[in-house]
Write an enzyme that holds these catalytic residues in place. Structure first.
Site, short mmCIF file in Angstrom:
data_model
loop_
_atom_site.label_atom_id
_atom_site.label_comp_id
_atom_site.label_asym_id
_atom_site.label_seq_id
_atom_site.Cartn_x
_atom_site.Cartn_y
_atom_site.Cartn_z
N HIS A 125 -5.12 -67.27 35.23
CA HIS A 125 -6.46 -67.08 35.33
C HIS A 125 -7.39 -68.03 34.82
CE1 HIS A 125 -5.33 -63.03 36.90
NE2 HIS A 125 -4.67 -62.83 35.88
N ASP A 162 2.90 -62.77 40.60
CA ASP A 162 2.08 -61.96 39.47
C ASP A 162 1.38 -61.00 40.33
OD1 ASP A 162 1.38 -62.22 36.40
OD2 ASP A 162 -0.25 -61.08 37.55
N HIS A 164 -1.37 -59.85 39.62
CA HIS A 164 -2.95 -60.26 39.85
C HIS A 164 -2.95 -61.50 40.40
CE1 HIS A 164 -2.35 -57.94 35.74
NE2 HIS A 164 -3.37 -57.27 36.45
N ASP A 251 4.81 -57.69 35.92
CA ASP A 251 3.59 -56.59 36.02
C ASP A 251 3.47 -56.24 37.60
OD1 ASP A 251 2.43 -58.94 37.19
OD2 ASP A 251 0.64 -59.06 35.70
#
Ligand code: ZN
Length: 356
Positions: A125, A162, A164, A251
């Site tokens: 991120h 991931d 996200h 995740d």
């Protein structure tokens, strides 16, 4: 095939607080589980204790203004944003994790190992001049910079599995003609950071090289792997990277506290097995796996172990991959929706890729 795994006790300093999902004991519990499973006693597997990365390493990617800001914040203690606290201790933990990622990369590119597993890595991120979402510095991009600067690496494929979307990595390479970024993630309308749609394909020299595969909430494991197999191997064959870097963690597991996809530990084993096999086809098996996400501490060690094992021992019996919980729902859940997304994406990409 030799595999190196990077781990250092100081990784646990990357602990964002008692009630924060990103806790330092995640790394420790994974390492204890790896030891319990005697991973290091497998032939051709060895652990490396890395040195910390330096401020110069970080400056290879991030702006000076942003790096100075983070170092100053760490000095006095504070928070970059509501989810991302910064302290001296956290910064030191981050530098050791980045050091591990760089060391795994050096081992692979210098031929001291065929594959590298960097525990704790994958801070996707963070962009050139911003952080957030638990991330300070983008270790994936720092590794890419080092490989391009100091070694004969030109083309890099980054696979981000991931849950996200890797907005930082995507932004950094959005107009780069030598980095193919493929991200599978949960539908951005339902999860942080709210970006990563199929029409975001890159720009300039990078047009057609930013591939987003957004998947509906509760997508089942087989449906997820269908999407991965439809997009990743053909693109890798067409792109012909010098190396594959993959980042993620656990995740996307169905029991994760932040994500809502439907993988089990076996799914993670499959993901890294596919990555390993594609890498053998396209870049002599050179892979670095960054394994850092996952917010259900009970399933994380199983999944991280499955990820490592898929690279190290791809012929291991699936029956031997334990999971903390049984599979809760249909592994083919949402297949029709996933097929539609894959079909629309291929349609968009057919303008850039002969494989579609
Ligand atoms: Zn994540």
């Amino acid at each position: 095939m030799k595999t190196c795994i990077t781990y250092h006790e100081k990784f646990k300093q990357y602990d964002l607080g008692v009630n924060h999902p990103f806790r330092g004991d995640r790394f420790v519990k994974a390492k204890i589980f790896f030891d319990k499973k005697s991973l290091s006693s497998l032939p051709n597997v060895f652990f490396i204790e890395p040195k910390a990365a330096t401020k110069e390493d970080v400056l290879k990617v991030h702006s000076k203004r942003y790096v100075d800001h983070i170092f100053k914040l760490a000095e006095k203690g504070g928070s970059y944003d509501i989810d991302t606290p910064v302290s001296k201790r956290i910064l030191e933990g981050a530098m050791f994790i980045i050091g591990g990622v760089l060391e795994a990369g050096r081992y692979v590119i210098e031929g001291k190992a065929d594959r590298g597993v960097a525990l704790g890595g994958g801070f996707h991120h963070a962009g050139l001049d911003y952080g957030g979402g638990f991330c300070l510095f983008n270790d994936i991009a720092i590794l890419v910079s080092e490989l391009r600067e100091k070694h004969d690496v030109k083309r890099v494929l980054i696979l981000d599995y991931d849950v996200h979307f890797g907005n930082g990595t995507s932004d950094i390479y959005y107009s780069d003609g030598d980095v193919l970024f493929i991200s599978l993630h949960q539908d951005p309308r339902t999860i942080y950071p709210g970006r990563g749609f199929i029409h975001e394909v890159g720009s300039g020299r990078g047009e057609g090289l930013n591939i987003n595969i957004p998947l509906p909430m509760r997508t089942g494991e087989r449906s997820y792997l269908y999407a991965l197999n439809e997009i990743f191997p053909p693109l890798a064959e067409d792109f012909k990277p010098d190396i594959i870097i993959a980042n993620g963690g656990s995740d996307a597991h169905f029991a994760d506290h932040l994500g809502s996809l439907g993988l089990t530990a076996r799914g993670f084993f499959e993901i890294s097995r596919i990555i390993g096999s594609v890498s053998e086809e396209v870049c002599g098996g050179k892979v670095i796996l960054l394994v850092g996400s996952g917010y259900n501490i009970n399933v994380l060690p199983y999944c991280w172990y499955a990820l490592a094992l898929g690279l190290i021992k791809p012929d291991a019996s699936l029956e031997k991959i334990e999971d903390f919980f049984p599979q809760p729902h249909d592994p083919w859940q949402n297949l029709e929706k996933v097929k539609k997304i894959v079909c629309s994406l291929k349609d968009i990409l057919s303008k850039y890729w002969s494989c579609f």
